[in-house]
Every structure is written in structure tokens, then in C-alpha cells.
Write a protein that holds these residues in place. Structure first.
Motif, PDB file in Angstrom:
ATOM      1  N   ARG A  28      40.616 -10.177  38.836  1.00  0.00           N
ATOM      2  CA  ARG A  28      41.709 -10.767  39.612  1.00  0.00           C
ATOM      3  C   ARG A  28      43.046 -10.482  38.924  1.00  0.00           C
ATOM      4  NH1 ARG A  28      41.967 -15.308  43.157  1.00  0.00           N
ATOM      5  NH2 ARG A  28      40.088 -14.511  44.099  1.00  0.00           N
ATOM      6  N   SER A  39      42.401  -8.323  43.694  1.00  0.00           N
ATOM      7  CA  SER A  39      41.547  -7.977  42.547  1.00  0.00           C
ATOM      8  C   SER A  39      41.256  -6.484  42.554  1.00  0.00           C
ATOM      9  CB  SER A  39      40.202  -8.707  42.642  1.00  0.00           C
ATOM     10  OG  SER A  39      40.401 -10.091  42.699  1.00  0.00           O
ATOM     11  N   THR A  45      45.925 -13.208  47.142  1.00  0.00           N
ATOM     12  CA  THR A  45      45.128 -12.793  45.986  1.00  0.00           C
ATOM     13  C   THR A  45      44.957 -11.281  46.023  1.00  0.00           C
ATOM     14  OG1 THR A  45      43.007 -12.959  47.152  1.00  0.00           O
ATOM     15  CG2 THR A  45      43.796 -14.950  46.023  1.00  0.00           C
ATOM     16  N   ASN A  91      46.864 -14.084  41.781  1.00  0.00           N
ATOM     17  CA  ASN A  91      46.017 -15.266  41.844  1.00  0.00           C
ATOM     18  C   ASN A  91      46.595 -16.330  42.774  1.00  0.00           C
ATOM     19  OD1 ASN A  91      43.806 -16.694  41.113  1.00  0.00           O
ATOM     20  ND2 ASN A  91      44.627 -17.406  39.142  1.00  0.00           N
TER      21      ASN A  91
END
Ligand SMILES: Nc1ncnc2c1ncn2[C@@H]1O[C@H](COP(=O)(O)OP(=O)(O)OP(=O)(O)O)[C@@H](O)[C@H]1O
Length: 235
Positions: free
Chosen positions: A17, A12, A10, A20
Motif C-alpha cells: 500500500r 497499492s 487507496t 492509504n
């Protein structure tokens, strides 16, 4: 060993975000291409590959050349060719030779001039991309295609195991784009250099990359190669 192995990664920016849960495997010696719409997160992924973005607080794993990216330190093993920077180099006061030498600084040391060995490495890299006759020229005085070949030589001078390219032929004409891709393919095939290239250049991917990925909604999708059974025309 895989050159790139991401599992469920992930990322962000602040609270937003962008990646993902990305799964991405590129075996050593492979040639992978990455496509995706504007804003899909391709540059973000490249910045992660180059160690520019911190993964603190993120989940998932990322091993590069067999090492956890958080412990990876052997950046000589990773070559990078950025997007065409015609404007960025327009008034840049450095010669072709100096641009390439600068990538050898970890070996030269900051307070020493390049010696015979380093000069030879620069010459070899320039010869490989056909730019040796231009070594004394200012980078800003070259065409876009020539600049990209110099940036390729700069990436190659350390003999990296993994070569990362971010839309390397944007703004480069047809003939020079063909030539540039031919060079990359040769390094991949003859030197077993792993290639990971972001590109919008759909029509040239067949015969070049052995795997095509598409980044969509923060996840990675593997795509069938054009010309192979199952290709749905969607790159
Ligand atoms: N430094 C940043 N801070 C906050 N958001 C960012 C930052 N850099 C990129 N973004 C956002 O993250 C998302 C992914 O951007 P990124 O540049 O990685 O996409 P991309 O696939 O490379 O796009 P393009 O094809 O247009 O270059 C976009 O929504 C972008 O606005």
C-alpha cells in the motif's frame, strides 16, 4: 466544480500500500503544491492523475474536472510538465517545434502534416514562454531551463484547464527557476488555469501556491502557507 477531488483513495503496488486513503481537493483556478519525503508516493499520485495507473480494486473516489477518473477521456484538458529531462533529451533528434506539435496529434491526425492553424498554436505557445526564436533548434541542444520552458509550451499548446508539474525545476539555475515559476503563476492568475505541482522547493512556495499539501505515510495533510498565522516551519 473542483479540478481535483479525491476522497479516501487507496493505491497499492502488488500487495504494498502506497496511498492509504488520500483526501485531496483542488478547486478550479487554484494553485496547489505537493511536498513529501522521497518515496512518499508523490510520483504515484501524479501517475494516477495522468491516468497511467489503474484504480481497479482500489477504494475511494477520484473526480477530475467533474468526471470520475475511470470515465475521464478528455486528456487535452490536462497538461503535464515532467521532471527536468536534460539527459533524456541529450541526443533526441527532434526540434522544439516538433516536440510541441506532437502534443497536437489528436487534432492533426497521425497521417497529416501540421497545417496553418496548428503552426499558429505552436507559435503562440512558444511566444508565451519566450522560446519562439528557438523553434528550429534540437531540444537536446538547449539548457535545462530552456528545455523546461519548451515542455511547458508543449503542455500549454492544448490550452489545458489543469496543469500538472512534477518537480519542474530540478537542476535548473536560480534565475531560470524564478522565471519559470513566474510564468506558471501568470497562467494560473490570468487564464485561471488550475495548477498542481510537486516540488521540494520550499522557499519559493510562499506567494506562489495558495494551498500546500504534504504526503505522509500514505495520507494527505494540508499545511499552512509560510508567512501565514500558524505556520510551523514544516513543509
Ligand atoms: N512501479 C512500482 N512498483 C512497485 N513499487 C513502486 C513502483 N513505483 C514506486 N514504487 C514504490 O512506491 C513508493 C512511492 O514511490 P513514489 O515514486 O511514488 O514516491 P515519490 O514521493 O515520488 O518519491 P521521490 O521523491 O523519491 O520521487 C516507494 O516505496 C516506491 O519504491
Amino acid at each position: 466544480m473542483n479540478a481535483i477531488e479525491m476522497k479516501g483513495l487507496t493505491f497499492s503496488y502488488g500487495g504494498t500500500r502506497v496511498l492509504n486513503g488520500v483526501d485531496l481537493t483542488v478547486p478550479q483556478g487554484g494553485f496547489a503544491a505537493l511536498t513529501g519525503d522521497n518515496g512518499a508516493g508523490k510520483s504515484t499520485l501524479i501517475r494516477i492523475l495522468l491516468g497511467e495507473l489503474s484504480l481497479t480494486g482500489e477504494t475511494g473516489s477520484f473526480q477530475m474536472l467533474g468526471k470520475d477518473i475511470r470515465q475521464f477521456g478528455d486528456w487535452k484538458e490536462v497538461g503535464y510538465v515532467p521532471q527536468n529531462g536534460m539527459d533524456a533529451y541529450k541526443d533526441f533528434p527532434a526540434s522544439v517545434e516538433e516536440i510541441i506539435q506532437a502534443n497536437l496529434y489528436s487534432q492533426i491526425g497521425l497521417f497529416r502534416f501540421a497545417g496553418k492553424k496548428e503552426k499558429e498554436k505552436v507559435t503562440e505557445a512558444l511566444c508565451e514562454v519566450g522560446m519562439e526564436p528557438y523553434r528550429k533548434r534540437l531540444i537536446g541542444k538547449l539548457s535545462g531551463g530552456q528545455q523546461q520552458r519548451v515542455l511547458l509550451a508543449r503542455a500549454l499548446v492544448n490550452r489545458p484547464h489543469l496543469l500538472i508539474l512534477d518537480e519542474p525545476t530540478t537542476g535548473v539555475d536560480e534565475k531560470n527557476t524564478e522565471e519559470f515559476y513566474r510564468l506558471i503563476k501568470n497562467f494560473n492568475r490570468d487564464d485561471h488555469m488550475t495548477v498542481f505541482m510537486v516540488t521540494h522547493d520550499r522557499k519559493r512556495l510562499a506567494g506562489l501556491a495558495d494551498t500546500i499539501f504534504r504526503l505522509e505515510n500514505g495520507v494527505m495533510r494540508q499545511i499552512t502557507i509560510p508567512g501565514e498565522a500558524g505556520f510551523d516551519g514544516d513543509i
